[in-house]
Design a protein around this motif. Structure first.
Motif, mmCIF file in Angstrom:
data_model
loop_
_atom_site.group_PDB
_atom_site.id
_atom_site.type_symbol
_atom_site.label_atom_id
_atom_site.label_comp_id
_atom_site.label_asym_id
_atom_site.label_seq_id
_atom_site.Cartn_x
_atom_site.Cartn_y
_atom_site.Cartn_z
ATOM 1 N N LYS A 188 18.345 -47.675 -37.159
ATOM 2 C CA LYS A 188 17.286 -48.301 -37.940
ATOM 3 C C LYS A 188 17.074 -47.661 -39.310
ATOM 4 O O LYS A 188 16.052 -47.904 -39.950
ATOM 5 N N LYS A 189 18.000 -46.841 -39.762
ATOM 6 C CA LYS A 189 17.871 -46.205 -41.066
ATOM 7 C C LYS A 189 19.149 -46.409 -41.863
ATOM 8 O O LYS A 189 20.234 -46.532 -41.289
ATOM 9 N N PRO A 190 19.047 -46.431 -43.193
ATOM 10 C CA PRO A 190 20.273 -46.500 -43.994
ATOM 11 C C PRO A 190 21.109 -45.243 -43.815
ATOM 12 O O PRO A 190 20.580 -44.177 -43.481
ATOM 13 N N LEU A 191 22.395 -45.381 -44.063
ATOM 14 C CA LEU A 191 23.241 -44.189 -44.051
ATOM 15 C C LEU A 191 22.724 -43.189 -45.082
ATOM 16 O O LEU A 191 22.385 -43.554 -46.202
ATOM 17 N N GLU A 192 22.699 -41.932 -44.666
ATOM 18 C CA GLU A 192 22.202 -40.884 -45.550
ATOM 19 C C GLU A 192 23.352 -39.991 -45.994
ATOM 20 O O GLU A 192 24.046 -39.410 -45.156
ATOM 21 N N LEU A 193 23.526 -39.880 -47.308
ATOM 22 C CA LEU A 193 24.532 -38.967 -47.823
ATOM 23 C C LEU A 193 24.067 -37.533 -47.616
ATOM 24 O O LEU A 193 22.945 -37.175 -47.984
ATOM 25 N N MET A 194 24.938 -36.714 -47.043
ATOM 26 C CA MET A 194 24.594 -35.313 -46.806
ATOM 27 C C MET A 194 25.257 -34.402 -47.834
ATOM 28 O O MET A 194 24.585 -33.624 -48.509
ATOM 29 N N PHE A 195 26.573 -34.478 -47.919
ATOM 30 C CA PHE A 195 27.323 -33.574 -48.787
ATOM 31 C C PHE A 195 28.459 -34.336 -49.465
ATOM 32 O O PHE A 195 29.030 -35.263 -48.898
ATOM 33 N N VAL A 196 28.787 -33.857 -50.687
ATOM 34 C CA VAL A 196 29.920 -34.389 -51.424
ATOM 35 C C VAL A 196 30.784 -33.225 -51.877
ATOM 36 O O VAL A 196 30.265 -32.233 -52.406
ATOM 37 N N TYR A 197 32.076 -33.343 -51.671
ATOM 38 C CA TYR A 197 33.028 -32.367 -52.185
ATOM 39 C C TYR A 197 34.022 -33.085 -53.085
ATOM 40 O O TYR A 197 34.602 -34.097 -52.706
ATOM 41 N N ASN A 198 34.209 -32.526 -54.279
ATOM 42 C CA ASN A 198 35.180 -33.050 -55.230
ATOM 43 C C ASN A 198 36.132 -31.917 -55.580
ATOM 44 O O ASN A 198 35.687 -30.887 -56.071
ATOM 45 N N VAL B 95 19.779 -31.141 -47.416
ATOM 46 C CA VAL B 95 20.128 -31.070 -46.000
ATOM 47 C C VAL B 95 19.695 -29.711 -45.439
ATOM 48 O O VAL B 95 19.924 -28.685 -46.089
ATOM 49 N N PRO B 96 19.080 -29.686 -44.245
ATOM 50 C CA PRO B 96 18.664 -28.397 -43.664
ATOM 51 C C PRO B 96 19.840 -27.448 -43.493
ATOM 52 O O PRO B 96 20.982 -27.863 -43.274
ATOM 53 N N SER B 97 19.544 -26.173 -43.561
ATOM 54 C CA SER B 97 20.598 -25.152 -43.517
ATOM 55 C C SER B 97 21.280 -25.064 -42.155
ATOM 56 O O SER B 97 22.318 -24.405 -42.037
ATOM 57 N N ARG B 98 20.744 -25.729 -41.145
ATOM 58 C CA ARG B 98 21.425 -25.727 -39.847
ATOM 59 C C ARG B 98 22.708 -26.568 -39.894
ATOM 60 O O ARG B 98 23.503 -26.557 -38.958
ATOM 61 N N PHE B 99 22.887 -27.313 -40.990
ATOM 62 C CA PHE B 99 24.139 -28.005 -41.252
ATOM 63 C C PHE B 99 24.863 -27.261 -42.372
ATOM 64 O O PHE B 99 24.319 -27.123 -43.480
ATOM 65 N N HIS C 97 29.692 -27.546 -39.884
ATOM 66 C CA HIS C 97 29.316 -26.563 -38.877
ATOM 67 C C HIS C 97 27.847 -26.759 -38.501
ATOM 68 O O HIS C 97 26.985 -26.903 -39.387
ATOM 69 N N LEU C 98 27.606 -26.772 -37.199
ATOM 70 C CA LEU C 98 26.278 -27.084 -36.675
ATOM 71 C C LEU C 98 25.737 -25.898 -35.884
ATOM 72 O O LEU C 98 26.471 -25.304 -35.080
ATOM 73 N N HIS C 99 24.484 -25.552 -36.100
ATOM 74 C CA HIS C 99 23.874 -24.501 -35.284
ATOM 75 C C HIS C 99 22.373 -24.708 -35.203
ATOM 76 O O HIS C 99 21.742 -25.132 -36.168
ATOM 77 N N THR C 100 21.829 -24.385 -34.059
ATOM 78 C CA THR C 100 20.406 -24.541 -33.758
ATOM 79 C C THR C 100 19.866 -25.893 -34.192
ATOM 80 O O THR C 100 18.868 -26.002 -34.935
#
Lengths: 114, 116
Positions: free
Chosen positions: B40-50, B60-64, B77-80
């Motif tokens: 029910k939500k639009p896709l959310e961009l988290m990170f971009v690498y160029n 984005v929270p630091s747990r990502f 990488h995922l934690h807590t």
């Protein structure tokens, strides 16, 4: 920030008929790109069609075409001769010319009935 | 073969676990992305690498924690994590610059993450 709005959470069409999915967007940019993506149950997002804002001619890809109204900030997708395989979530997306990010709408779930 | 491969396809993890999502693109693209897709939500961009350099981090929270060792590989990488982090995580790639127009992305099939 640019926003993309898809006002139809669900749509239904009979096989072989035509359906139009709506999309509006908000931007202050003059140069940008618009896209329609399809996401079937396999989850992979597949590019259906794209439109450059500087082009007045509407993009067409086989049975898929768009109605791009730049002044109205509207970008609708028309699917002709609908097929069962067209059933999927359809997402409208916007990208400004100088940016990386694709901004997506919430999607429209398309059901195709025999 | 989609051109963008994501593993694992499904992942269930506890809130105290550490896990990683992997993305590999076989298209010769120079930009890669992580998106989060929740119901029910639009896709959310988290990170971009160029060119392996992170160019966007959308609060984005630091747990990502992303990692891009080269232009073909991208990790998340995922934690807590929290239960609200349960979602479909999509990786994408595109070609940027070099005189070519960057029209759109090529997506992978995603990792369905469930945090319990």
């Amino acid at each position: 920030a640019q926003t993309v709005t898809q006002s139809q959470p669900e749509m239904s069409v009979q096989e072989a008929e035509t359906v139009t999915l709506s999309c509006t967007y908000d931007t202050s940019e003059s140069d940008y790109y618009l896209f329609w993506y399809k996401q079937p149950p396999s989850r992979q997002m597949i590019l259906v069609i794209r439109q450059e804002a500087y082009k007045q001619q509407n993009a067409t890809e086989n049975r898929f075409s768009v109605n791009f109204q730049k002044a109205a900030k509207s970008f609708s997708l028309k699917i002709s001769d609908s097929q069962l395989g067209d059933a999927a979530m359809y997402f409208c997306a916007y990208r400004r010319n100088s940016g990386y990010a694709l901004n997506f709408g919430k999607g429209t779930s398309l059901l195709v009935t025999p | 073969e989609t051109g963008v491969t994501q593993t694992p396809r499904h992942l269930v993890m506890g809130m105290t676990n550490k896990k990683s999502l992997k993305c590999e693109q076989h298209l010769g693209h120079n930009a890669m992305y992580w998106y989060k897709q929740s119901a029910k939500k639009p896709l959310e961009l988290m990170f971009v690498y160029n060119f392996k350099e992170q160019t966007e981090n959308n609060s984005v929270p630091s747990r990502f924690s992303p990692e891009c060792p080269n232009s073909s590989h991208l990790f998340l990488h995922l934690h807590t994590l929290q239960p609200e982090d349960s979602a479909l995580y999509l990786c994408a790639s595109s070609q940027v610059g070099g005189g070519e127009l960057n029209y759109g992305y090529t997506f992978g099939s995603g990792t369905r993450l469930t945090v319990v």
